[in-house]
Design a protein around this motif. Structure first.
Motif, mmCIF file in Angstrom:
data_model
loop_
_atom_site.group_PDB
_atom_site.id
_atom_site.type_symbol
_atom_site.label_atom_id
_atom_site.label_comp_id
_atom_site.label_asym_id
_atom_site.label_seq_id
_atom_site.Cartn_x
_atom_site.Cartn_y
_atom_site.Cartn_z
ATOM 1 N N UNK A 97 0.782 -1.218 0.000
ATOM 2 C CA UNK A 97 0.000 0.000 0.000
ATOM 3 C C UNK A 97 0.814 1.267 0.000
ATOM 4 N N UNK A 98 2.141 1.193 0.083
ATOM 5 C CA UNK A 98 2.978 2.381 0.060
ATOM 6 C C UNK A 98 3.395 2.679 -1.365
ATOM 7 N N UNK A 99 3.910 3.878 -1.548
ATOM 8 C CA UNK A 99 4.379 4.303 -2.865
ATOM 9 C C UNK A 99 5.905 4.428 -2.828
ATOM 10 N N UNK A 100 6.573 3.986 -3.863
ATOM 11 C CA UNK A 100 8.027 4.072 -3.936
ATOM 12 C C UNK A 100 8.419 5.157 -4.926
ATOM 13 N N UNK A 102 13.505 6.084 0.769
ATOM 14 C CA UNK A 102 12.866 6.670 -0.409
ATOM 15 C C UNK A 102 11.450 6.171 -0.658
ATOM 16 N N UNK A 103 10.846 5.447 0.284
ATOM 17 C CA UNK A 103 9.435 5.121 0.129
ATOM 18 C C UNK A 103 8.597 6.347 0.466
ATOM 19 N N UNK A 104 7.423 6.422 -0.130
ATOM 20 C CA UNK A 104 6.492 7.521 0.143
ATOM 21 C C UNK A 104 5.259 6.953 0.836
ATOM 22 N N UNK A 105 4.928 7.515 1.942
ATOM 23 C CA UNK A 105 3.730 7.082 2.670
ATOM 24 C C UNK A 105 2.890 8.311 2.962
ATOM 25 N N UNK A 106 1.561 8.157 3.163
ATOM 26 C CA UNK A 106 0.734 9.319 3.513
ATOM 27 C C UNK A 106 1.225 9.976 4.792
ATOM 28 N N UNK A 107 1.085 11.273 4.871
ATOM 29 C CA UNK A 107 1.508 12.009 6.070
ATOM 30 C C UNK A 107 0.819 11.496 7.323
ATOM 31 N N UNK A 108 -0.404 11.008 7.168
ATOM 32 C CA UNK A 108 -1.145 10.543 8.334
ATOM 33 C C UNK A 108 -0.562 9.259 8.911
ATOM 34 N N UNK A 109 0.301 8.560 8.130
ATOM 35 C CA UNK A 109 0.927 7.344 8.663
ATOM 36 C C UNK A 109 2.132 7.674 9.528
ATOM 37 N N UNK A 119 5.389 0.574 11.791
ATOM 38 C CA UNK A 119 6.599 0.724 10.973
ATOM 39 C C UNK A 119 6.211 0.635 9.509
ATOM 40 N N UNK A 120 5.716 1.732 8.955
ATOM 41 C CA UNK A 120 5.234 1.741 7.587
ATOM 42 C C UNK A 120 6.377 1.863 6.585
ATOM 43 N N UNK A 121 7.456 2.573 6.956
ATOM 44 C CA UNK A 121 8.594 2.709 6.060
ATOM 45 C C UNK A 121 9.417 1.427 5.990
ATOM 46 N N UNK A 122 9.399 0.636 7.013
ATOM 47 C CA UNK A 122 10.235 -0.554 7.055
ATOM 48 C C UNK A 122 11.555 -0.318 7.736
ATOM 49 N N UNK A 123 11.993 0.955 7.806
ATOM 50 C CA UNK A 123 13.248 1.282 8.485
ATOM 51 C C UNK A 123 13.005 2.126 9.738
ATOM 52 N N UNK A 124 11.722 2.201 10.173
ATOM 53 C CA UNK A 124 11.310 2.939 11.387
ATOM 54 C C UNK A 124 11.508 4.445 11.273
ATOM 55 N N UNK A 128 1.326 15.904 0.817
ATOM 56 C CA UNK A 128 0.459 14.831 1.277
ATOM 57 C C UNK A 128 1.221 13.600 1.737
ATOM 58 N N UNK A 129 2.545 13.555 1.461
ATOM 59 C CA UNK A 129 3.294 12.342 1.734
ATOM 60 C C UNK A 129 4.528 12.639 2.586
ATOM 61 N N UNK A 130 4.988 11.570 3.240
ATOM 62 C CA UNK A 130 6.240 11.616 3.992
ATOM 63 C C UNK A 130 7.230 10.713 3.292
ATOM 64 N N UNK A 131 8.464 11.232 3.107
ATOM 65 C CA UNK A 131 9.484 10.450 2.423
ATOM 66 C C UNK A 131 10.343 9.739 3.461
#
Length: 1694
Positions: free
Chosen positions: A597-600, A619-626, A632-637, A612-615
């Motif tokens: 569900x994340x954007x790369x 370099x993955x992009x996730x919604x700011x609300x995450x 651990x949505x980025x995978x690297x915390x 709207x996103x947090x980098x």
């Protein structure tokens, strides 16, 4: 001190709780501490140090020592002791001289060191100190300030202060709880540290730990833990911080919340509870939810039984499913501020919520993506809602595709509507309607009734529940002007009922959703109720267009009639590609959508949309609300780093890295933030070089604290370079090269580095020998010989435990108590089983005897556990099916029969609405009543007939008893009410001709043909926000069909105090009010008023007969100050008392008390008022004797704070300094004592340790006294206090022993003690004394059913012989007897107590019944014995305390142990004295108890005012009062009116028959002048109702006037004098005509009673105080017109 103390036998001291030590004396010493640590004392230990006659002492914590010679020659000292508590300076040594060959003579020496101090300590001599853990660092590398999760700060004397603390010194201490860090946790069982001390805990590979599961058993409403690998260190009290990382996860055991039944959930701040709606008065069940702290909004997924709530403290939205014991899921963990409303779409599984602070409405999908990511979207922002918006509540209609919300916006409150995606936003209910009237102000909860397609909401400011169509039309108030909507919060609808909770009433109610009738109390005593939702199985059957369509992320239903039936939405952070049903969610800017569900942004060269996103760092992009949502949505915390709260709570400081620390750690010269931001921009501090030392970190400390062996600088720089200049060591000491410290020579070359730098271990070639009392280790260390082979290695190399043969002592089991049997000792009680137990175990509420006989017959005050076994003889068979009048669903649930075939699916599978079953279901026909729950039909004639015809009793609910005679009209209805049901009921006029039969006799729907024509006003209501303490404002609006002609109306307002019948017009003339508002002023503060509006057509002259009434209240004004402050000294404390303000200007709620000293505030206290009419008090302790304090009190009502009372200055008297013993004899002690200035009388109390001695007290006006009549050879403790006008000073005590031999202790003989044969409630005692002599003694006998009763009862009987009889005892009771000898005059001397003897009495026909009690008109008692052989009859004597007449009732014989009897025909207001006795001529009566007749309704709304030199008292009558009641008006200066007209000699009472009552000041003063002591200027005013019965008067309770005091001293001016009129003949003629008309009408109405009631109600409705008459027919009617009945009071037809 070195690393090892095993060979260093000297005295050491630690100033940091044992973390570090330093030597203070060399060698072995006895030591002790005095003056709270202010002085250290030591004396040599003779076995190793030899004889001594010197005591060593230090007043600077061992830095320097001095000696004192306490004996001429050296001696052996065996001990050094002091009093417990270490607060004295007196030390005691005991030892012996060296006298070989002679007997040992012990010598005891006391040394008082109080004189070694130069002065008493002051505030400047103390400093703060806090213990710190050694080398304990947090994860950010900073030294921890906390020990076991807390920081204790102690106030202690500086070592170099050299001052005296004193015995009264109290060590100050404060404690603060620290936030949790990794240091507060250790690894749990089965876990180990991964690497170092700061590493995490991982599973220990050597242990096979099974995966956590649900324990068995796991009962409902219980919890279990799943360890995260950590456990808090034992004793640790840390809170918050990082605790969530380490604390175990709490899970609830599986909980079957519904079984798909109908019930209610209510949020109560710290819990969510379930209220079943299957039964009336159902019990409340708390849901086992984990981690709830502060919940306002909640909802539930009914199908999956998952509860969802928003926590205001943690700003998260959680979900917990109860059926599978799943962990708490965090739906939303970031970006929240104030969620106070939420609604769950049961079809699409989407949660909608409002954030009042952010001014947004958002949604989140509760089931999310497979990876756990939440799909969240903001659908309305402040741009649509408005910049002043405060969204509060939200409700959904998924089938219609709408959402509704309430908004508290300032001056723009509203109810809004939008589609489920936030589009088509509109306001359907504005704050003001088209006529300018306020419709909503504080709209709270909101809900949708999907059956009637209406929206319901509550308003907490306007106090109503309202509803409208889905588009806002057809607005109407459903429940209003009712006490049950004082402050409604949440609302819900089910079937025909609307449910709500109310903050003020602390209750939950329901009512008919259409008319607001049949208000029913669901739950009472329900504080803190917030959100409220009702759930039923029909939620499982609802469907919409999303039920058959799916979207990749979000699906919402659209309203019927639109082109598309549903719409697909994309969450924030993604973009929608396509429109309508073809919408696809993609990543922005060429980003690749990953499976989770994340954007790369890395793979195709894209970049994150930073709006709207947090980098992430990868370099993955996730919604700011995450970001910072705990996952651990980025995978690297990287999305969870630096996720501290955006704002720290109140008393915290926020570091730049957003860490929170206590505010007082800011600028304390110690780095507590890892980024050091707590020490930035601190005010520069310049130290005073004369008195202060500047630490290396810039901190300033007292110069005396330098080099005192205590680190006062946070960096420890005050203890660096502390060389002892000029210090010369003794011959047996060595001096360290660094610092110059002196250490024992034996420490040189002992293998331990004791000097700084280890210089004591340099150049070591010497091999020294040990003393003869020491053992030499292999490494040449010396230890005590007794340490050899003691099982504990004391040598570093363990050589002291070599070659030891140790035999362990066998471990014996602990001894078990074994009480004797048979012949018991004197101090023991003999059980029925023969067992012996201590006497004090008798009647202590615990069965100690194996047969329980120690708790039998223990008198009235003892605890009697109910040991009666149950009467069940076997298990009852289980009930199959549902109870009567209920229907059983397929799943076993039971629902009410009335719910069958009502159109709602209440059973899960809808079997309650089965077509075959419902097609022939019989409905109630006209003339029948439908039972509310059971569903049956009964005749209307059976309703309220006193018989329960409906099985659920609903036909007899809300019934009132009708009078038995048409001639009786009991109720005087208010001006806004009419009477019905033969005058027994008053109803508001709004129920007249409303189409519903509210009266049982149907009279409210009679004569309704022209009723609507008499109504011009649709609504009259107060404008609360415009009210003041002297005025109120009201608004109104005409009926809708008259709005167009409203300009031709003129108005007149009348007002009265609530409960009074005297109305006053606001204006004499009719006035025009085009804005439909007006203000009534010149009112009293804090008073309830009724406002009535009259309407007249100015063109036609027609006055509308119906004048609506509303109630309102003025605000509180500024109260006058509290009065008559008085103070009582109680030792070192005081008790301050005061009277309430003379004019509270409302209701007093709190008092504020201030205590000042020398013009500075010393302390203060807020006192909550329990009874605003009674005096209040407050206690203050720890005040310094001899100092003057000033006390003042302020009064506070709901609005304002009064000015300060008159100051009361008070100085605490000191205690007596010395008491001197002048003479002591066998029976007398003569004392004198030092006087206390300004004290003329003293209080003396003296007593012994004898258990029977309760103490004796006397007063003396001299400073000497002779205490006589004492017991010889007895130690007395004498307490002496000074008596002041404000109480007693702190007592001074002295112990004195009288001369001579003690009085002998008698012995009660076993053989000579027994019951009298002819009187089983009399006991004869025989005793003896050791060594009888010719001397005559006076013996006293104590007895009781328990030891406490024996002692507190005192000596009951006295005898001069050694035997006596105790008569008139209770039957069947175990009594304990004791005997002692009294001194000559029996005044104070009591000899030792004899042995105790227990005797059990037996039944007697004259014995007193036990435990007589009264409840209402029921009197109960117990038989003299719990078991009776024969039947016993009783006589009840009832004395009327008003008439003095008695009545007697005899009851037939019974063997019951508990008897009761109802007393009938009690006179209202009467007080009766009730006594019970057995039916025997010589039977003794039990102690009388009081019984009261029915309460006489007291007056209401009592108000008194003094004007024009006259006192006028107004009051109203309670609803049940009769018209023939009389009243008594009371005037009294006394605060206590409990004795009514006899409250004080200056109390006046005036009988009267009606309100108001007026009396001239001169009449009052004449009455007061009859007693010279009654010079009264202020008095209390009260009124009571009086009823006459057979020439005797009975009174109700007294009701005080709202003004506490009435000032009758002023000569008021401006009197109004009414001159006599010359038109006497005219007046007589008018009165004559009126008399004839009234007589004729009275005769006519007597003949036609039914018509009389109808005319009465009709006339009352047409009376106008504006014109002063009632018009019974219209102007257009051609029939004759009655123009009479004019008067200053409303028409009353008798």
């Amino acid at each position: 001190m070195g690393r090892n103390l095993q060979t260093k036998t000297s005295v050491y001291m630690s100033a940091d709780a044992g973390l570090s030590w330093h030597q203070v004396l060399q060698g072995n010493y006895y030591y002790n501490i005095g003056d709270h640590g202010g002085v250290l004392v030591a004396v040599k230990y003779f076995k190793t140090e030899g004889f001594t006659n010197e005591i060593m002492y230090s007043t600077d914590e061992g830095l320097n020592w001095k000696s004192h010679q306490f004996y001429p020659t050296p001696m052996r000292i065996f001990g050094l002791i002091t009093e417990p508590g270490e607060n004295t300076t007196i030390f005691t040594m005991f030892g012996t001289k060296f006298q070989p060959g002679k007997p040992i003579d012990w010598i005891i020496i006391k040394v008082d060191l109080s004189s070694v101090f130069k002065r008493n300590c002051t505030v400047q001599d103390y400093k703060d100190w806090s213990p710190k853990p050694p080398e304990s660092y947090s994860e950010d590398g900073l030294m921890s300030k906390c020990v076991l999760g807390r920081r204790d700060v102690y106030r202690r004397r500086s070592p170099k202060a050299d001052c005296f603390n004193g015995e009264d010194y109290t060590r100050a201490k404060r404690m603060e709880v620290c936030e949790c860090t990794h240091l507060d946790y250790r690894c749990d069982f089965g876990y180990i540290r991964d690497s170092g001390k700061l590493s995490g805990c991982i599973k220990d590979p050597e242990f096979n730990i099974h995966p956590p599961g649900i324990p068995s058993p796991c009962p409902q409403n219980t919890f279990y833990n799943i360890s995260k690998g950590y456990v808090k260190v034992t004793g640790n009290v840390c809170e918050g911080g990082q605790s969530s990382r380490y604390e175990p996860e709490v899970r609830a055991c599986p909980f079957d919340i519904n079984g798909h039944e109908t019930y209610m959930l209510v949020a109560q701040r710290t819990k969510i509870v379930k209220v079943s709606l299957k039964e009336n008065n159902s019990t409340v069940e708390t849901l086992p939810l984990v981690g709830i702290q502060n919940v306002i909004a909640m909802d539930m997924d009914y199908a999956s039984e998952c509860v969802i709530w928003a926590d205001m403290n943690t700003d998260v939205i959680n979900k917990q499913c109860l059926t599978n014991s799943s962990q708490v899921e965090e739906l939303v963990g970031s970006g929240l501020s104030s969620v106070e409303g939420m609604a769950f779409d049961q079809i699409s599984k989407i949660l909608y919520f409002v954030d009042g602070f952010k001014k947004t409405i958002e949604l989140v999908k509760t089931d999310g993506l497979p990876t756990g990511h939440r799909i969240r979207k903001i659908i309305l922002t402040r741009a649509q809602l408005g910049h002043t918006s405060k969204p509060r509540g939200i409700a959904l209609h998924p089938k219609q595709g709408y959402m509704f919300y309430t908004d508290w916006a300032e001056k723009a409150a509203c109810v809004g509507r939008a589609l489920l995606d936030g589009s088509n936003h509109s306001i359907i209910i504005n704050s003001v309607n088209q006529r300018g009237m306020i419709q909503v102000k504080w709209p709270n909860g909101i809900t949708v009734d999907t059956v009637s397609e209406r929206v319901y909401w509550v308003d907490a400011a306007l106090d109503f529940i309202a509803s409208s169509n889905l588009d806002g039309n057809d607005f109407k108030k459903v429940v209003f002007n009712q006490l049950e909507v004082a402050h409604p919060f949440a609302v819900s609808v089910l079937k025909d009922e609307v449910y709500w909770d109310d903050w003020t009433r602390k209750s939950i109610y329901s009512a008919n959703k259409d008319r607001g009738t049949n208000i029913r109390l669901i739950q009472t005593d329900f504080p803190g109720a917030m959100d409220l939702k009702v759930y039923s199985p029909h939620l499982l059957t609802e469907q919409n267009s999303c039920s058959s369509h799916s979207c990749s992320h979000l699906c919402i239903s659209l309203p019927p009639g639109l082109e598309h039936k549903y719409k697909c939405l994309c969450p924030d952070g993604m973009k929608a590609n396509g429109t309508g049903t073809g919408t696809v969610c993609i990543c922005p800017d060429n980003q690749e959508l990953l499976p989770n569900g994340t954007c790369s942004a890395a793979k195709v060269g894209g970049s994150c949309d930073l709006e709207q996103q947090f980098q992430c760092n990868n370099n993955l992009c996730i919604p700011n609300l995450w970001k910072c949502d705990g996952s651990n949505d980025c995978g690297d915390m990287s999305d969870e780093n630096d996720c501290f709260k955006d704002q720290c709570p109140g008393n915290k400081f926020q570091c730049e890295n957003k860490k929170c620390i206590p505010a007082h750690w800011r600028c304390d010269n110690e780095k507590d933030c890892a980024d050091e931001s707590d020490e930035l921009n601190c005010p520069r501090t310049d130290c005073d070089h004369a008195t202060q030392f500047k630490c290396a970190n810039g901190q300033c400390i007292n110069k005396k604290w330098v080099c005192d062996l205590e680190k006062d600088c946070y960096d420890g720089s005050d203890e660096l370079n502390c060389t002892k200049e000029g210090t010369k060591c003794k011959d047996d000491q060595m001096q360290c090269e660094i610092g110059g410290s002196c250490l024992p020579s034996a420490w040189r070359c002992d293998g331990d580095e004791d000097c700084p730098g280890g210089t004591d271990e340099h150049n070591c070639t010497i091999d020294e020998a040990c003393q003869d009392w020491q053992f030499r280790c292999d490494n040449h260390h010396c230890i005590f010989s007794t340490w050899r082979c003691d099982g504990q290695p004391d040598c570093v190399d363990g050589s002291d435990e070599k070659d030891c043969n140790i035999t362990a002592d066998p471990q014996l089991p602990p001894p078990q108590p074994n009480f004797p049997q048979g012949n018991c000792n004197d101090w023991m009680f003999k059980c029925g089983s023969g067992q012996c137990i201590p006497f004090w175990w008798k009647c202590d509420g615990v069965e100690d005897c194996s047969d329980g006989t120690d708790e039998e017959n223990c008198g009235e005050d003892s605890i009697k556990p109910n040991l009666t076994p149950g009467n069940r003889t076997g298990d009852e068979p289980a009930v199959v099916g549902c109870p009567t009048n209920k229907f059983q669903c397929y799943n076993g649930n039971c629902i009410w029969s009335a719910w069958l075939c009502d159109g709602d699916q209440d059973c899960t599978q809808g079997e309650d609405e089965d077509k075959e079953m419902c097609k022939d279901k019989v409905r109630c026909i006209p003339g029948q009543f439908l039972c509310k729950l059971t569903g049956g039909c009964v005749s209307l004639t059976a309703v309220c007939d006193g018989k329960q015809d409906c099985d659920d009793g609903s036909d007899e609910q809300q019934c009132r008893e009708l009078p038995t005679s048409d001639d009786e009209i009991h109720v005087g209805c208010g001006v806004d009410e009419f009477s019905c049901d033969r005058g027994s009921v008053c109803l508001p006029w709004k129920h007249k001709c409303d189409g519903h039969f509210d009266c049982r006799d149907g009279s409210d729907e009679e004569l309704c043909e022209h009723w609507g024509e008499d109504i011009a006003i649709a609504m009259l209501e107060p404008v609360d926000e415009d009210g003041t303490d002297h005025s109120v404002r009201v608004r109104w609006w005409p009926k809708s069909d008259l709005v167009g002609n409203a300009t031709m109306f003129v108005y007149k307002l009348s007002y009265t105090i609530q409960g009074l019948s005297s109305w006053r017009n606001l204006t004499e003339d009719w006035v025009s009010r085009e804005d439909w508002e007006d203000t009534v002023d010149n009112l009293l503060p804090g008073t309830e008023y009724q406002i009535r509006l009259f309407v007249k057509n100015s063109q036609t002259g027609r006055e509308y007969h119906h004048a609506p009434v509303c109630s309102t209240q003025t605000l509180d004004g500024v109260p006058t100050p509290p009065r008559d402050l008085s103070i009582e000294q109680k030792g070192s404390g005081v008790q301050l008392s005061w009277k309430p303000p003379a004019d509270p200007q409302g209701t007093i709620t709190h008092y504020k008390v201030t205590v000042s000293h020398n013009g500075n505030m010393y302390t203060s206290a807020d006192i909550e008022v329990k009874d605003p009419l009674q005096p209040s008090s407050a206690g203050f302790g720890g005040l310094e004797s001899g100092s003057q304090f000033t006390f003042q009190v302020y009064a506070m009502n709901k609005v304002a704070l009064s000015s300060a009372s008159e100051p009361l200055e008070f100085t605490l008297h000191q205690e007596i300094e010395t008491i001197t013993i002048l003479q002591v004899t066998e029976s007398m002690i003569r004392l004198n004592w030092s006087s206390i200035p300004e004290i003329s009388e003293y209080y003396i109390k003296f007593q012994t340790v004898n258990q029977l001695d309760q103490g004796t007290n006397v007063n003396s006006t001299q400073t000497k006294i002779s205490l006589v009549g004492l017991a010889p050879g007895t130690k007395y403790t004498v307490y002496i206090s000074g008596i002041t006008e404000h109480g007693l000073t702190l007592p001074k005590l002295i112990e004195v022993k009288t001369e001579g031999l003690p009085l002998p202790a008698p012995t009660i003989l076993e053989d000579g003690t027994a019951l009298l044969p002819d009187n089983p409630t009399s006991v004869k005692l025989v005793w003896s004394i050791p060594s009888p002599s010719a001397k005559v003694y006076t013996y006293a006998v104590w007895y009781g059913a328990s030891l406490r009763e024996l002692v507190e009862g005192g000596p009951r009987l006295t005898f001069i012989e050694s035997h006596g009889t105790v008569a008139d005892l209770d039957a069947c009771t175990d009594y304990i007897f004791a005997v002692a000898i009294l001194s000559a005059n029996h005044s104070a001397g009591i000899g030792p107590m004899s042995n105790k003897k227990t005797v059990r009495t037996e039944y007697s026909m004259t014995a007193v019944p036990k435990n007589v009690g009264v409840e209402g008109n029921l009197v109960t008692w117990e038989s003299p014995c719990s078991s009776l052989e024969n039947e016993v009859g009783y006589t009840i004597t009832i004395l009327d305390t008003t008439t003095g007449k008695s009545s007697f009732t005899s009851l037939a014989g019974t063997r019951n142990s508990t008897i009761s009897h109802y007393v009938n025909n009690l006179i209202p207001g009467a007080t009766y004295s009730v006594t019970i006795s057995q039916n025997h001529k010589n039977a003794k009566k039990a102690v009388p108890v009081l019984m009261y007749g029915p309460v006489i309704p007291p007056p209401t709304a009592v108000y008194a005012d003094f004007a024009n030199r006259s006192l006028t008292v107004h009051w109203g009558k309670e609803g049940a009062a009769r018209n023939d009641d009389q009243f008594t008006v009371l005037l009294s200066p006394s605060e206590d009116l409990s004795k009514g007209c006899h409250s004080s000699p200056c109390t006046l009472c005036f009988p009267t028959v009606k309100s108001p009552f007026t009396i001239h000041r001169s009449e009052i003063m004449i009455e007061f002048s009859k007693d010279p002591h009654c010079k009264i200027t202020e008095c209390q005013v009260a009124v009571a109702t009086v009823k006459s019965v057979n020439q005797y008067e009975y009174m109700s309770a007294w009701v005080r006037a709202s003004r506490l005091l009435v000032d009758i001293s002023e000569e008021h001016q401006g009197e109004i004098v009414i001159e006599e009129s010359s038109a006497v003949g005219t007046v007589i003629g008018v009165l004559f005509v009126i008399a004839i008309l009234v007589s004729a009408l009275g005769y006519f109405m007597f003949k036609h009673r039914r018509l009389r009631r109808t005319i009465q109600e009709y006339a009352a409705s047409h009376y106008s105080s504006a014109t002063g008459h009632a018009t019974l027919l219209d102007e257009d009617d051609e029939s004759p017109i009655i123009r009479g009945f004019s008067d200053v009071e409303p028409l009353v037809v008798a």
